[in-house]
Design a protein around this motif. Structure first.
Motif, short mmCIF file in Angstrom:
data_model
loop_
_atom_site.label_atom_id
_atom_site.label_comp_id
_atom_site.label_asym_id
_atom_site.label_seq_id
_atom_site.Cartn_x
_atom_site.Cartn_y
_atom_site.Cartn_z
N MET A 1 9.68 13.03 -7.76
CA MET A 1 10.94 12.37 -7.14
C MET A 1 12.00 13.41 -6.63
O MET A 1 12.57 13.13 -5.66
CB MET A 1 11.40 11.41 -8.03
N ARG A 2 12.13 14.27 -7.35
CA ARG A 2 13.24 15.34 -6.96
C ARG A 2 12.60 16.05 -5.62
O ARG A 2 13.34 16.66 -5.02
CB ARG A 2 13.72 16.24 -8.17
N SER A 116 1.29 11.77 -2.88
CA SER A 116 0.20 11.08 -3.64
C SER A 116 0.63 10.94 -5.04
O SER A 116 -0.39 10.30 -5.73
CB SER A 116 -1.12 12.07 -3.30
N ASN A 117 1.71 11.41 -5.37
CA ASN A 117 1.98 11.25 -6.74
C ASN A 117 2.04 9.61 -7.21
O ASN A 117 2.71 9.12 -6.17
CB ASN A 117 3.33 12.15 -6.90
N ASP A 118 1.70 9.46 -8.30
CA ASP A 118 1.90 7.92 -8.45
C ASP A 118 3.24 7.34 -8.58
O ASP A 118 3.73 6.32 -8.35
CB ASP A 118 1.22 7.64 -9.84
N VAL A 120 5.81 8.55 -6.80
CA VAL A 120 6.31 8.36 -5.52
C VAL A 120 5.72 7.12 -4.80
O VAL A 120 6.42 6.37 -4.26
CB VAL A 120 5.84 9.71 -4.76
N LYS A 121 4.35 6.76 -4.94
CA LYS A 121 4.05 5.65 -4.63
C LYS A 121 4.75 4.37 -5.17
O LYS A 121 5.03 3.27 -4.27
CB LYS A 121 2.40 5.43 -4.93
N GLN A 122 5.03 4.20 -6.18
CA GLN A 122 5.84 3.30 -6.96
C GLN A 122 7.29 3.13 -6.25
O GLN A 122 7.77 2.02 -6.12
CB GLN A 122 5.95 3.43 -8.46
N TYR A 123 7.68 4.42 -5.97
CA TYR A 123 9.10 4.58 -5.42
C TYR A 123 9.17 3.78 -4.24
O TYR A 123 9.82 2.99 -3.63
CB TYR A 123 9.50 5.83 -5.40
N TYR A 124 8.12 4.07 -3.39
CA TYR A 124 7.65 3.49 -1.91
C TYR A 124 7.73 2.09 -1.94
O TYR A 124 7.99 1.37 -0.96
CB TYR A 124 6.64 4.23 -1.10
N SER A 125 6.83 1.50 -3.05
CA SER A 125 6.53 0.23 -3.18
C SER A 125 7.75 -0.67 -3.53
O SER A 125 7.89 -1.91 -3.58
CB SER A 125 5.47 -0.14 -4.01
#
Length: 130
Positions: A1-2, A116-118, A120-125
């Motif tokens: 995230m950072r 592709s990090n999980d 980051v995917k959750q952050y975008y969703s």
């Protein structure tokens, strides 16, 4: 995230460098084409046909605008990353950056790995708060 803020900043910087390069390239090619069409050049015995200068100006302008558009899209990708929006658009831009060796490749790979990090995917969703 950072890493998202770092990637966003790198996209802004790289996009600005691409835009500066496009403006410089366009100026040089347009000036060379104009010089080919100048009266001084046309007085030479082995001067190129006038169409060559016009062609050089046209191709230079088109290339400069294309490269400038790419630079703007790279900066737009930096904006998307900073706001946590349009992950797929940033992935496409990162993949296109990989074609630009060596800095674009490094930025593109770093961006693709991070996006592709999980987490980051959750952050975008919208699942993970900032």
């Amino acid at each position: 995230m950072r890493n998202l803020s770092t990637i966003s900043t790198l996209h802004y910087v790289y996009g600005a460098l691409i835009c500066i390069t496009a403006i410089g390239l366009g100026f040089v090619l347009f000036a060379v084409g104009g010089m080919m069409n100048s009266d001084m050049m046309q007085q030479e015995l082995d001067a190129p046909p006038e169409i060559v200068g016009h062609l050089m100006q046209s191709i230079g302008s088109a290339a400069a605008f294309g490269i400038l558009a790419f630079g703007i899209f790279v900066m737009l990708s930096g904006y998307w990353i900073s706001k946590g929006r349009n992950r797929s658009g940033s992935i496409i831009i990162a993949a296109l950056c990989c074609l630009s060796i060596p800095f674009g490749t490094a930025l593109g790979i770093f961006t693709l790995i991070t996006l592709s990090n999980d987490e980051v995917k959750q952050y975008y969703s919208g699942v993970v708060p900032v």
